[in-house]
Design a protein around this motif. Structure first.
Motif, PDB file in Angstrom:
ATOM      1  N   VAL A  20       0.828  -1.203   0.000  1.00 38.64           N
ATOM      2  CA  VAL A  20       0.000   0.000   0.000  1.00 38.64           C
ATOM      3  C   VAL A  20       0.865   1.257   0.000  1.00 38.64           C
ATOM      4  CG1 VAL A  20      -1.747   1.296   1.289  1.00 38.64           C
ATOM      5  CG2 VAL A  20      -1.887  -1.196   1.182  1.00 38.64           C
ATOM      6  N   LYS A  24      -3.051   7.912  -4.144  1.00 40.50           N
ATOM      7  CA  LYS A  24      -3.461   9.157  -3.499  1.00 40.50           C
ATOM      8  C   LYS A  24      -2.349  10.196  -3.443  1.00 40.50           C
ATOM      9  CE  LYS A  24      -6.728   6.623  -0.582  1.00 40.50           C
ATOM     10  NZ  LYS A  24      -7.071   6.197   0.803  1.00 40.50           N
ATOM     11  N   SER A  69      -1.547   2.505  -9.664  1.00 39.74           N
ATOM     12  CA  SER A  69      -2.903   2.162  -9.244  1.00 39.74           C
ATOM     13  C   SER A  69      -3.875   3.318  -9.446  1.00 39.74           C
ATOM     14  CB  SER A  69      -2.885   1.763  -7.762  1.00 39.74           C
ATOM     15  OG  SER A  69      -4.181   1.715  -7.232  1.00 39.74           O
ATOM     16  N   ASP A  70      -5.106   2.977  -9.780  1.00 38.47           N
ATOM     17  CA  ASP A  70      -6.168   3.986  -9.847  1.00 38.47           C
ATOM     18  C   ASP A  70      -6.489   4.551  -8.473  1.00 38.47           C
ATOM     19  OD1 ASP A  70      -6.407   3.660 -12.579  1.00 38.47           O
ATOM     20  OD2 ASP A  70      -8.023   2.178 -12.422  1.00 38.47           O
ATOM     21  N   ASN A  71      -6.043   3.849  -7.440  1.00 40.42           N
ATOM     22  CA  ASN A  71      -6.293   4.292  -6.062  1.00 40.42           C
ATOM     23  C   ASN A  71      -5.143   5.127  -5.505  1.00 40.42           C
ATOM     24  OD1 ASN A  71      -8.800   2.900  -5.857  1.00 40.42           O
ATOM     25  ND2 ASN A  71      -7.681   0.983  -5.491  1.00 40.42           N
ATOM     26  N   GLN A 116       0.071  -1.614  -8.660  1.00 42.60           N
ATOM     27  CA  GLN A 116      -1.382  -1.605  -8.757  1.00 42.60           C
ATOM     28  C   GLN A 116      -2.086  -1.491  -7.412  1.00 42.60           C
ATOM     29  OE1 GLN A 116      -3.438  -1.415 -11.298  1.00 42.60           O
ATOM     30  NE2 GLN A 116      -1.845  -1.369 -12.852  1.00 42.60           N
ATOM     31  N   SER A 117      -1.437  -1.933  -6.330  1.00 43.90           N
ATOM     32  CA  SER A 117      -2.077  -1.868  -5.013  1.00 43.90           C
ATOM     33  C   SER A 117      -1.594  -0.674  -4.194  1.00 43.90           C
ATOM     34  CB  SER A 117      -1.804  -3.155  -4.235  1.00 43.90           C
ATOM     35  OG  SER A 117      -0.408  -3.332  -4.031  1.00 43.90           O
ATOM     36  N   GLU A 127      -0.944   2.986  -2.793  1.00 47.56           N
ATOM     37  CA  GLU A 127      -1.721   4.221  -2.639  1.00 47.56           C
ATOM     38  C   GLU A 127      -0.842   5.434  -2.364  1.00 47.56           C
ATOM     39  OE1 GLU A 127      -4.647   3.591   0.350  1.00 47.56           O
ATOM     40  OE2 GLU A 127      -5.607   1.907  -0.688  1.00 47.56           O
TER      41      GLU A 127
END
Length: 397
Positions: free
Chosen positions: A307, A353, A349-351, A327-328, A330
């Protein structure tokens, strides 16, 4: 004496007689057990060629063992190591081969300075190894299976330079200070997930190590402390490690400065690093720092559970040439992949931040980057990415 005590009980009733009889039988069993222990003791340290060695001498030694607080069910095992080991072998410079009897404990100093000891056969009952148990056994060249040992004492294998391998897969919580110092013959070591602390100089000058498996949560000495101007760092001198595998451990992450860490000492040899599934964070300075890094690392395997990647985590890994699956992830810290000029592709990742400043500075082999819905691209994030042919920036920036 035990039989006399049992038979001297006054019997006043049939019930009491039954109790007395049971007690006598119990004491008789104790006597038989003690007799067996005496015979065992004689066979272990008695001199069969000397008539001076008699039962009374052996019995005296057994009594000493019992006085140390061992229960009847365990002291026979214990005396094998205490007397066969401590008194029989410690400092013995001529013994070359030992077939250890069944024992739960290899006592402190048991084979201290057995400088000629080469071959050592281990029973599968050993659970504890005392301080300095094999210190100075410089010729010990048998791979040791201590897979059931839960505790290993300080300096237990100090100076065992010929030791080719050891299984410590059941060790709990701590690898004590100086445990494997100078074990330059070790080519690999697997530290189990149960280990939470690795003591000062535990693997000091294990310069033969090429592979290390270690919990990412395990704390170790990497703070630059010295004693008499000599480093106390746990992995000082482990300069030939080519592969490090990080396991999950207890779920936490041990973070330290790059300097004095295991990757730091291995930086000129380290080629491959693997982070196993379940690890959620790559700590700051994992393989790099502002002015240094593991410049020869070519392969890094990241799990799908990551993450967060900390600041400077892979700074200066100029030979890293594997695709990075993020991909995972953030959060990526400042300078995280600074100078990773051979990384061909990153999958963000699209997540995501947050991507830190200079995170991909100098990643000149990147051809395309798709930035997710960030609100800010920080200073120098993609500076020096001279190979970029395509970059997608979201409207949210």
């Amino acid at each position: 004496d035990l039989l006399e005590e049992a038979t001297s009980i006054i019997v006043n009733s049939q019930e009491a007689f039954s109790d007395a009889y049971d007690e006598m039988i119990h004491r008789n069993a104790d006597c038989n057990t003690l007799q067996s222990a005496v015979r065992e003791a004689q066979s272990l340290w008695g001199n069969a060629e000397s008539e001076a060695e008699d039962l009374s001498t052996a019995l005296s030694n057994v009594s000493v063992a019992v006085k140390h607080g061992h229960q009847q069910s365990t002291y026979i095992l214990w005396i094998n190591s205490m007397y066969g080991g401590y008194e029989g072998w410690s400092g013995n410079g001529s013994v070359t081969d030992i077939d250890l009897p069944q024992t739960r404990t290899i006592s402190e100093n048991a084979f201290y300075n057995c400088a000629s000891l080469t071959n050592f056969t281990i029973p599968n009952t050993v659970q504890d190894i005392g301080d300095k148990a094999f210190l100075g056994c410089s010729k010990l060249s048998t791979a040791l299976d201590f897979s059931r040992a839960r505790n290993i004492g300080a300096s237990a294998f100090y100076g065992c330079g010929s030791l080719p391998g050891i299984d410590i897969s059941s060790v709990r919580e701590t690898i004590a200070a100086y445990t494997f110092q100078g074990c330059s013959g070790l080519a690999s070591i697997t530290i189990p997930d149960t280990v939470e602390m690795i003591g000062d100089r535990a693997f000091y000058d294990c310069y033969g190590l090429q592979e290390v498996t270690i919990p990412i949560s395990a704390q170790y000495a990497a703070d630059g402390r010295t004693w008499n101007n000599v480093s106390l760092n746990s992995f000082y001198g482990c300069s030939k490690v080519q592969k490090i595998t990080y396991t999950v451990g207890n779920g936490s992450v041990f973070a330290t400065d790059f300097s004095d860490s295991l990757p730091y000492y291995a930086r000129n040899a380290l080629l491959s690093v693997e982070f196993e599934e379940g690890i959620t964070e790559i700590p700051a300075y994992a393989l790099g720092a502002f002015s240094d890094g593991c410049s020869k690392v070519t392969s890094v395997k990241l799990p799908n559970t990551i993450v967060k990647i900390g600041n400077y985590a892979f700074h200066g890994c100029a030979s890293l040439n594997t695709e990075l699956n993020l991909q995972s992830v953030e959060s990526i810290g400042d300078h995280a992949f600074y100078g990773c000029s051979l990384v061909p592709e990153i999958n963000i990742s699209d997540n995501m931040k947050d991507i830190g400043a200079y995170a991909f500075y100098g990643c000149s082999s990147l051809k395309a980057v798709n930035i997710p819905a960030l609100t800010e691209i920080k200073d120098g994030t993609f500076q020096g990415c001279s190979g970029l042919a395509s970059i997608t920036i979201p409207d949210t920036v």
